[in-house]
Enzyme design. Structure first.
Site, mmCIF file in Angstrom:
data_model
loop_
_atom_site.group_PDB
_atom_site.id
_atom_site.type_symbol
_atom_site.label_atom_id
_atom_site.label_comp_id
_atom_site.label_asym_id
_atom_site.label_seq_id
_atom_site.Cartn_x
_atom_site.Cartn_y
_atom_site.Cartn_z
ATOM 1 N N GLU A 1 0.798 -1.234 0.000
ATOM 2 C CA GLU A 1 0.000 0.000 0.000
ATOM 3 C C GLU A 1 0.828 1.280 0.000
ATOM 4 O O GLU A 1 0.619 2.174 0.824
ATOM 5 C CB GLU A 1 -0.966 -0.018 1.190
ATOM 6 C CG GLU A 1 -1.928 -1.190 1.160
ATOM 7 C CD GLU A 1 -2.838 -1.262 2.379
ATOM 8 O OE1 GLU A 1 -2.790 -0.338 3.214
ATOM 9 O OE2 GLU A 1 -3.581 -2.240 2.496
ATOM 10 N N GLU B 1 -6.398 -10.603 -0.933
ATOM 11 C CA GLU B 1 -7.202 -10.372 0.273
ATOM 12 C C GLU B 1 -8.675 -10.294 -0.113
ATOM 13 O O GLU B 1 -9.311 -9.254 0.001
ATOM 14 C CB GLU B 1 -6.746 -9.092 0.980
ATOM 15 C CG GLU B 1 -5.276 -9.098 1.351
ATOM 16 C CD GLU B 1 -4.803 -7.833 2.055
ATOM 17 O OE1 GLU B 1 -5.654 -7.131 2.643
ATOM 18 O OE2 GLU B 1 -3.593 -7.546 2.004
#
Length: 500
Positions: free
Chosen positions: A163, A280
């Site tokens: 991220e 995810e």
């Protein structure tokens, strides 16, 4: 008397048809076959585990049946495993890794560098003063080498950097004199700049020359963020970062992303890497999406049936796209084993197993897919159904028996047609920019007459484009699927009940 008997029989048949059209409910996994078996020729199937899962023999039996890749949800993150200088907390990570070793299951390592849950002590000296980037790099390199080497025998891929790309404009705050940046504003990026990305991947490659190294992020289907990730990975690879793949976090919802955006992201990323992992995966029943830690945990109570249908359809569509791109999709990992564990809360209904560890209908939708239907080509010879209202083009049917629907409902959040294959719950329509909903059945339907209705945001209405007939204990819309041996759309006398 005969007419009354006819309608009595029609009512009974219609009621039975309505019962059979409801989505099937199963309360236990009905065979020894699991996800890892049905997806063996496509990609590995993984799940993120916590220590509670590993401590439960019942839960781990579910894991063994379904998954051939394991991710430690939190136990390998820097802040957990290395909370202070010289202090290592390997207990949780070792528990999960040792189960994998004992059961012959490989792991995805998650993660080596992330702005959240990071070992923030690396930024300061013992007096709390900021250290130079050379000191930070030395500490980060030691951390990466220690962790990667410890689990080298069981981890086949690492999320090296997590991220780093901003959702909006990372630094465009004119009052601070900042210039626009695609990068998230973090301590790591402030200290090191883009060089950090090259360094963390190089440190990981030094520690294990054979492990697969991934950049991992959420909202990767958003065209703006997708392009930023593409540009960054391309640039960093050219600068010497050994990036093998891109992890696309699958924190989706029942409305987004569109399958067009999902497919476009996969196709674009495959231009610069030959490995993509869906890292995810969970699908919420609200409109939130992504990996940010600000979210609602859903409302309690039973999930409405139309929401379950949307949830089922989104999972089915996502997996259909992933199977199509199995040449580059190498792993799909669910983020948590069941709703009871989910980081976004059980009330958001995100996973194939419910809060009691029982498989939902969507479990079977994902597992028992029809490979032939994936490859089916729908002929574009659609014509109006002969049972449409005068002058109405939709619904339409093609020569294969597929039905296509069009509904104008610009303010609606969802539109579902009750017609579906095998009691699947119906056909979910999708809205364009003009507020027009369209969709085609997943496969051809049986020849003959079919009752159906629309469910718009949970409310049941008839299709304004079709004529109405009394069936399923109510007035329903009707559609005719031509028989293969008859002239396509030949006129027929109407003897299927009372026309409205």
């Amino acid at each position: 008397m005969k007419l009354r008997s006819f309608f009595s029989c029609l009512l009974i048949v219609s009621s039975l048809s309505a019962m059979h059209a409801q989505p099937r409910q199963r309360h236990g996994i009905d065979s020894e076959k699991g996800y890892k078996d049905t997806y063996g020729e496509y990609f590995s199937i993984g799940v993120a585990l916590n220590l509670r899962n590993v401590a439960s023999s019942e839960q781990m039996e579910i894991v063994k049946r379904n998954f051939n890749s394991i991710t430690a949800e939190n136990a390998m993150k820097p802040g957990v495993i290395h909370p202070k200088e010289g202090v290592w907390n390997f207990g949780g990570a070792d528990s999960i890794a040792n189960w994998c070793r004992a059961n012959g299951v490989k792991m995805r390592g998650h993660c080596l560098a992330w702005h959240s849950q990071f070992a923030d002590w690396m930024f300061t000296d013992k007096k709390g003063r900021a250290v130079k980037k050379e000191v930070f790099y030395e500490r980060l390199r030691e951390h990466i080498h220690t962790v990667v080497k410890r689990y080298k025998d069981v981890v086949y891929a690492w999320d090296v950097l997590n991220e780093a790309i901003a959702d909006g404009d990372g630094r465009a705050r004119a009052w601070r004199g900042e210039t626009p940046s695609p990068y998230r504003k973090t301590k790591m990026m402030d200290l090191c700049g883009e060089e950090l990305i090259v360094k963390v991947f190089q440190f990981a490659r030094e520690a294990d020359p054979d492990v697969e190294l991934f950049y991992n992020d959420y909202n990767t289907c958003n065209p703006v963020k997708r392009d930023r990730i593409f540009d960054m990975v391309k640039k960093m690879k050219e600068a010497g970062a050994p990036i093998d793949g891109i992890g696309m976090q699958g924190h989706y919802n029942i409305y987004s992303p569109s399958m067009e955006d999902l497919e476009n992201a996969i196709v674009k990323f495959s231009q610069i890497v030959n490995r993509i992992h869906i890292t995810e995966l969970d699908i919420r029943t609200n409109e939130e999406m992504g990996g940010q830690l600000v979210f609602s945990r859903g409302k309690g109570g039973e999930v409405p049936q139309h929401i379950k249908t949307l949830h089922d359809a989104q999972y089915a569509n996502v997996f259909r796209v992933l199977r199509k791109h199995r040449d580059v999709i190498k792993n799909v990992t669910f983020w948590n084993l069941s709703d009871a564990d989910s980081w976004i809360g059980a009330n958001n209904y995100p996973l194939p197993f419910d809060r009691d560890m029982k498989p939902k209908k969507v479990y079977y939708t994902i597992r028992d897919f029809n490979a032939a239907r994936d490859a089916a080509v729908v002929k574009e010879d659609f014509r109006p159904s002969p049972l449409n209202q005068p002058g109405q083009q939709f619904p339409m049917v093609n020569s294969q028996g597929y039905a296509r629907f069009r509904v104008v409902a610009p303010d609606a959040k969802s539109v579902i047609v009750s017609l579906g294959l095998g009691g699947s719950g119906g056909t979910v329509l999708h809205k364009d920019k003009e507020g027009v909903w369209t969709g085609t059945t997943d496969g051809p339907m049986d020849a003959g007459f079919h009752y159906y209705h629309l469910t718009i945001d949970g409310g049941v209405v008839n299709d304004p484009g079709a004529k109405n007939y009394y069936g399923s204990v109510r007035w329903e819309s009707g559609i005719e699927i031509p028989a293969p041996d008859e002239e396509f759309y030949a006129d027929e006398s109407d003897n299927r009940g009372t026309k409205f």
